[in-house]
Scaffold this motif. Structure first.
Motif, PDB file in Angstrom:
ATOM      1  N   UNK A  49       0.782  -1.227   0.000  1.00  0.00           N
ATOM      2  CA  UNK A  49       0.000   0.000   0.000  1.00  0.00           C
ATOM      3  C   UNK A  49       0.812   1.274   0.000  1.00  0.00           C
ATOM      4  N   UNK A  50       2.145   1.172   0.028  1.00  0.00           N
ATOM      5  CA  UNK A  50       2.993   2.357   0.029  1.00  0.00           C
ATOM      6  C   UNK A  50       3.890   2.371  -1.214  1.00  0.00           C
ATOM      7  N   UNK A  51       4.087   3.562  -1.763  1.00  0.00           N
ATOM      8  CA  UNK A  51       4.844   3.704  -3.015  1.00  0.00           C
ATOM      9  C   UNK A  51       6.344   3.769  -2.756  1.00  0.00           C
ATOM     10  N   UNK A  52       7.106   3.083  -3.611  1.00  0.00           N
ATOM     11  CA  UNK A  52       8.566   3.096  -3.550  1.00  0.00           C
ATOM     12  C   UNK A  52       9.132   3.459  -4.911  1.00  0.00           C
ATOM     13  N   UNK A  66       1.559  -9.579  -9.776  1.00  0.00           N
ATOM     14  CA  UNK A  66       0.825  -9.419  -8.517  1.00  0.00           C
ATOM     15  C   UNK A  66       0.062  -8.097  -8.501  1.00  0.00           C
ATOM     16  N   UNK A  67      -0.094  -7.517  -9.687  1.00  0.00           N
ATOM     17  CA  UNK A  67      -0.834  -6.258  -9.855  1.00  0.00           C
ATOM     18  C   UNK A  67      -0.113  -5.138  -9.128  1.00  0.00           C
ATOM     19  N   UNK A  68      -0.776  -4.446  -8.211  1.00  0.00           N
ATOM     20  CA  UNK A  68      -0.178  -3.280  -7.599  1.00  0.00           C
ATOM     21  C   UNK A  68      -0.295  -2.087  -8.531  1.00  0.00           C
ATOM     22  N   UNK A  76       6.475   2.075  -7.729  1.00  0.00           N
ATOM     23  CA  UNK A  76       5.626   0.889  -7.606  1.00  0.00           C
ATOM     24  C   UNK A  76       5.049   0.796  -6.196  1.00  0.00           C
ATOM     25  N   UNK A  77       3.758   0.496  -6.136  1.00  0.00           N
ATOM     26  CA  UNK A  77       3.071   0.286  -4.866  1.00  0.00           C
ATOM     27  C   UNK A  77       2.604  -1.165  -4.791  1.00  0.00           C
ATOM     28  N   UNK A  78       3.224  -1.991  -3.937  1.00  0.00           N
ATOM     29  CA  UNK A  78       2.819  -3.405  -3.834  1.00  0.00           C
ATOM     30  C   UNK A  78       1.389  -3.535  -3.321  1.00  0.00           C
ATOM     31  N   UNK A  79       0.717  -4.563  -3.801  1.00  0.00           N
ATOM     32  CA  UNK A  79      -0.665  -4.817  -3.386  1.00  0.00           C
ATOM     33  C   UNK A  79      -0.779  -6.050  -2.512  1.00  0.00           C
ATOM     34  N   UNK A  80       0.087  -7.077  -2.782  1.00  0.00           N
ATOM     35  CA  UNK A  80      -0.072  -8.358  -2.104  1.00  0.00           C
ATOM     36  C   UNK A  80       1.095  -8.739  -1.201  1.00  0.00           C
ATOM     37  N   UNK A  81       2.315  -8.255  -1.516  1.00  0.00           N
ATOM     38  CA  UNK A  81       3.490  -8.751  -0.803  1.00  0.00           C
ATOM     39  C   UNK A  81       4.561  -7.670  -0.733  1.00  0.00           C
ATOM     40  N   UNK A  82       5.383  -7.742   0.337  1.00  0.00           N
ATOM     41  CA  UNK A  82       6.518  -6.821   0.461  1.00  0.00           C
ATOM     42  C   UNK A  82       7.707  -7.310  -0.368  1.00  0.00           C
TER      43      UNK A  82
END
Length: 380
Positions: A245-248, A272-274, A329-335
């Motif tokens: 949920x956080x952008x990198x 994994x989308x995002x 990129x902002x992950x949706x499912x995994x770090x």
């Protein structure tokens, strides 16, 4: 003398190899420890050690021990690590022999013959199936990988040898893909040499008609062909660390270890989308979001994208020049999100991709049907 080999390699994945140093007997596992680790406490034939080296298997400073031995009908190359007062088994390559014995390559006869080479001492760290062990540093590494020349016998070739390569225990070069090579059929041996300056390997180094360089692209050894780029992984930088949920900010650094090419396509997929966002005005970079139309090479038709795709058109890429791809990129499912990478280029009217179906490392097909590498862990 009848020669035949039942050839099998068993690899338990772990790390690769660095420079050899001498070591005392106290720094080596005993025959009983070797046998117990490979075959079990009460199993296996007596171990006959052919050679042993103390080496470094990865980026860490700890040293490991590489042991080459024969036991019954097996010839094994195994790696161990000393932990306290005991030895930990890491991985092995196992070859099964049948009435092989000492054998050498006769360059005049272009064949393998029984016995020892006239006027030459037997290599101290070599066996019957395993004829050579070469440890060499690959680009970007501060440790060495292991490259071996192994013997096999298959009709109609008969007895022949090919190179195999392993980095941190994982196969990166499979010489059995050369079984149909015209020069191997004639010579029965795929000789190879290491170029310390370019950190590459060359097969058939003394034959200008068939000599071929292989370079490492961060995943596997790739034949360095004319008019072919070889985008090689340098680093994957993520700032700050991935959080759901956080952008990198993500920067992928690549280097062309192949030849100059006028046009290369670099593709990054996010199964994994995002959320993917371009880094400002980025020339030659296009972002496809879910639902956008993309081309699928397997079905030979256009399809709606299932997940984000970032495609880079790189023009005029010369040998050994770096190129960076930056995005958010902002992950949706995994770090530790899965990111797939591949490159494609046009060779006359043909589209060539790296990796492809002949790659020796694990790959996944992306939504467009192309084999793709899985990017490794971020460097920061």
């Amino acid at each position: 003398m009848k020669l035949s080999i039942l050839f099998r390699i068993t690899v338990t994945l772990l790390f690769a190899l660095v420079s050899f140093v001498s070591c005392s007997q106290k720094e080596l596992p005993s025959d009983a420890e070797i046998r117990a680790a490979i075959y079990g406490k009460d199993a296996g034939q007596p171990v006959r050690v052919l050679g042993q080296k103390q080496i470094n298997l990865d980026e860490t400073p700890e040293m490991e021990t590489l042991v080459l031995f024969q036991s019954g009908t097996s010839e094994v190359l195994a790696a161990f690590r000393k932990e306290g007062s005991s030895w930990t088994f890491l991985w092995k390559l196992e070859y099964f022999l049948q009435n092989l014995g000492a054998i050498f390559y006769d360059s005049k006869l272009k064949s393998w013959v029984p016995g020892s080479a006239p006027g030459k001492e037997k290599v101290t760290f070599a066996g019957d199936c395993l004829q050579r062990i070469v440890v060499a540093e690959l680009p970007g590494d501060n440790f060495n990988s292991v490259f071996i020349e192994v013997l096999s016998e298959e009709p109609p070739l008969g007895l022949f040898s090919v190179p195999m390569g392993y980095r941190k225990g994982k196969k990166i070069w499979d010489g059995f893909q050369l079984k149909e090579h015209e020069e191997l059929k004639r010579s029965k041996r795929v000789d190879f040499e290491y170029n310390a300056k370019d950190k590459s390997f060359r097969i058939f180094p003394t034959n200008p008609n068939y000599s071929q360089e292989f370079v490492f692209n961060g995943w596997e050894m790739i034949a360095n062909l004319p008019m072919q780029p070889v985008p090689a992984f340098v680093s994957l930088e993520v700032d700050p660390k991935f959080e759901i949920g956080k952008e990198s900010s993500v920067t992928l650094q690549l280097k062309n270890r192949g030849n100059y090419v006028s046009l290369t396509y670099l593709s990054l997929s996010f199964p994994e989308a995002g959320s993917v966002r371009l880094a400002g005005e980025t020339q030659g970079v296009r972002l496809y979001k879910k639902g956008d139309i993309v081309y699928n090479v397997v079905s030979n038709k256009k399809i709606p994208a299932e997940y984000p795709l970032l495609e880079v058109t790189k023009e005029g890429w010369a040998n050994n020049f770096r190129y960076g791809v930056k995005f958010f990129y902002t992950p949706k499912e995994s770090v530790t999100p899965k990111i797939l990478f591949r490159s494609t280029y046009k060779f006359y009217h043909e589209i060539v991709s790296i990796p492809n179906q002949f790659s020796v490392v694990p790959f996944e097909r992306d939504q467009q049907g192309f084999p793709s590498y899985i990017l490794g862990a971020p460097t920061n």
